[in-house]
Design an enzyme around this catalytic site. Sequence first.
Site, PDB file in Angstrom:
ATOM      1  CE  LYS A  72      54.496  41.989  73.319  1.00 11.01           C
ATOM      2  NZ  LYS A  72      54.972  41.644  71.994  1.00 11.01           N
ATOM      3  CG  ASP A  84      57.445  44.261  64.867  1.00 12.65           C
ATOM      4  OD1 ASP A  84      57.603  45.048  65.823  1.00 12.65           O
ATOM      5  OD2 ASP A  84      56.875  43.159  64.984  1.00 12.65           O
ATOM      6  CE1 TYR A  86      55.935  37.972  69.227  1.00 16.96           C
ATOM      7  CE2 TYR A  86      54.177  38.136  67.615  1.00 16.96           C
ATOM      8  CZ  TYR A  86      54.586  37.971  68.911  1.00 16.96           C
ATOM      9  OH  TYR A  86      53.655  37.806  69.900  1.00 16.96           O
ATOM     10  NE  ARG A 104      33.300  48.122  62.091  1.00 21.07           N
ATOM     11  CZ  ARG A 104      33.007  48.751  60.945  1.00 21.07           C
ATOM     12  NH1 ARG A 104      33.958  49.239  60.186  1.00 21.07           N
ATOM     13  NH2 ARG A 104      31.755  48.877  60.578  1.00 21.07           N
TER      14      ARG A 104
HETATM   15  C1  LIG Z   1      54.412  41.007  70.881  1.00 20.06           C
HETATM   16  C2  LIG Z   1      54.923  41.254  69.526  1.00 20.06           C
HETATM   17  C3  LIG Z   1      54.051  41.338  68.425  1.00 20.06           C
HETATM   18  C4  LIG Z   1      52.566  41.103  68.538  1.00 20.06           C
HETATM   19  O1  LIG Z   1      51.935  42.012  69.367  1.00 20.06           O
HETATM   20  P1  LIG Z   1      50.582  41.692  70.158  1.00 20.06           P
HETATM   21  O2  LIG Z   1      50.278  42.968  70.849  1.00 20.06           O
HETATM   22  O3  LIG Z   1      50.852  40.541  71.069  1.00 20.06           O
HETATM   23  O4  LIG Z   1      49.567  41.324  69.117  1.00 20.06           O
HETATM   24  C5  LIG Z   1      54.594  41.630  67.196  1.00 20.06           C
HETATM   25  N1  LIG Z   1      55.921  41.803  67.028  1.00 20.06           N
HETATM   26  C6  LIG Z   1      56.785  41.719  68.052  1.00 20.06           C
HETATM   27  C7  LIG Z   1      58.235  41.917  67.797  1.00 20.06           C
HETATM   28  C8  LIG Z   1      56.319  41.439  69.338  1.00 20.06           C
HETATM   29  O5  LIG Z   1      57.180  41.338  70.347  1.00 20.06           O
END
Ligand SMILES: *Cc1c(COP(=O)(O)O)cnc(C)c1O
Length: 445
Positions: free
Chosen positions: A247, A222, A150, A92
């Site tokens: 993603k 992000d 998001y 962890r």
């Molecule tokens: C999917 C996504 C997230 C969150 O990610 P997870 O892996 O689902 O927790 C945050 N920001 C954006 C722009 C996303 O597309």
Amino acid sequence: MTTDEPADPAGPAGSAGSPGRAGGPGAGPAGARSSEAAWGEYTRAVHPPAAPTPAQTPLGLPVYRSAAFAFDSAAEFAELLAGSRVGYSYSRVDNPTSDAFAAAVAALEGHGLGTPVVGQAFASGMAAISTCLLAHCRTGERIVAPTALYGNTYALLRGVLARAGVSTTFVDYADPAALERAVAGGVRLVFAETLANPTMAVADLPALARLAHSRGALLVVDSTFASPIVCRPLRYGADLVVHSATKYLGGHSDATGGVVTGAQEPMAAVRAARIDLGGILGPDEAFLLHRGLATLPLRVERACASAAWLAERLRAQAGVRRVDYPGLPTHPGHDLATALFERGSAGTRYGAVVTVTVAGGRAGAAKLCDRLRLIHLASSLGGTRSKVSPVAATTHRQLDDAALAAAGIDPGAVRLSVGLEDPEDLLADLRAALDEATGATPAAG
Ligand SMILES: *Cc1c(COP(=O)(O)O)cnc(C)c1O
């Protein structure tokens, strides 16, 4: 050595695999059962010879599926926990496979910056974002975030962070005067998304960095929709870059993960909060995500080229009211994207998400999605397979028509994440579905 051990206990690996901590020369005077030879069946099963540690570099990433790491001495254990020695104690806290993935992303985001960039890996994008924000904001401080955000990040800011006394001012980042007003009067952190869902609005990262830094605030970006193959926000002054590795970075829709990268100082706070909040990436997911990175440029460059090709053609397609894609010269963020985004041999990469708006609002969007045969109707993006998501019914379901209109979103919007298929097949699927959905022409075949 007992008679049933091989002649060379080190074998080809080059390191002796002594079982347990006992045994071997210098293990001290042996009591009745303190030597390995005298161990009972259970002890021998639990303490087999240690796995070899190869002297040669493995080409595949080793998966350290180990919750804890053993020390040779109490002094070493204490030094590591005190931070005066580097190493691994507990997964962890740090895990070598997770660290390998984070370091690989940091190398992509930080290439050529001239200052060290480090990374920390998380179990999901939301674990990365929440840890980042909790690491850098305390009660009474304020975050400025875009209205187009998001959904779960919005929920996090309105929920957990608001309850912890961290407030957020949401503002339209396309309105510089409103943004200027929002940062006046104290701000700890400015949050942005490189490319916003679903309008593909492009964040003016250099301007946001100047604005944040002039107020002593951090810029956290992000960059999930871009990946480091499309944009590297650290180049433009971002302090921390977060990704949902679920993603593009992983890219195969088979693992959930997140990552934060940035300079050593702001990252030290992220790591400390990560240890306490417990959101580290597990080693198996780290292996999959790390493997995904090897083909990241190939996948993203191809998907961007297909997306640009599709955006052009969809714009001229009957039944399509609007196409949002920064690669189109008509997109409001086109010039900014051209200035900020990475260029490959095929020109600027504008991302691989195209938002297609059809007539008929929510029902029209649902009809289009229902009639696709090749393209999946699913959440997420950035995988090998193309996916669609009707915006008003999914990512923006909390917004009514008036709120959608205020955000510049038509209820007929469908987000298309372009994958690696032949773009001609994707276009054929979209054209057939559009024809069926809008009744333009009878479906062929
Ligand atoms: C999917 C996504 C997230 C969150 O990610 P997870 O892996 O689902 O927790 C945050 N920001 C954006 C722009 C996303 O597309």
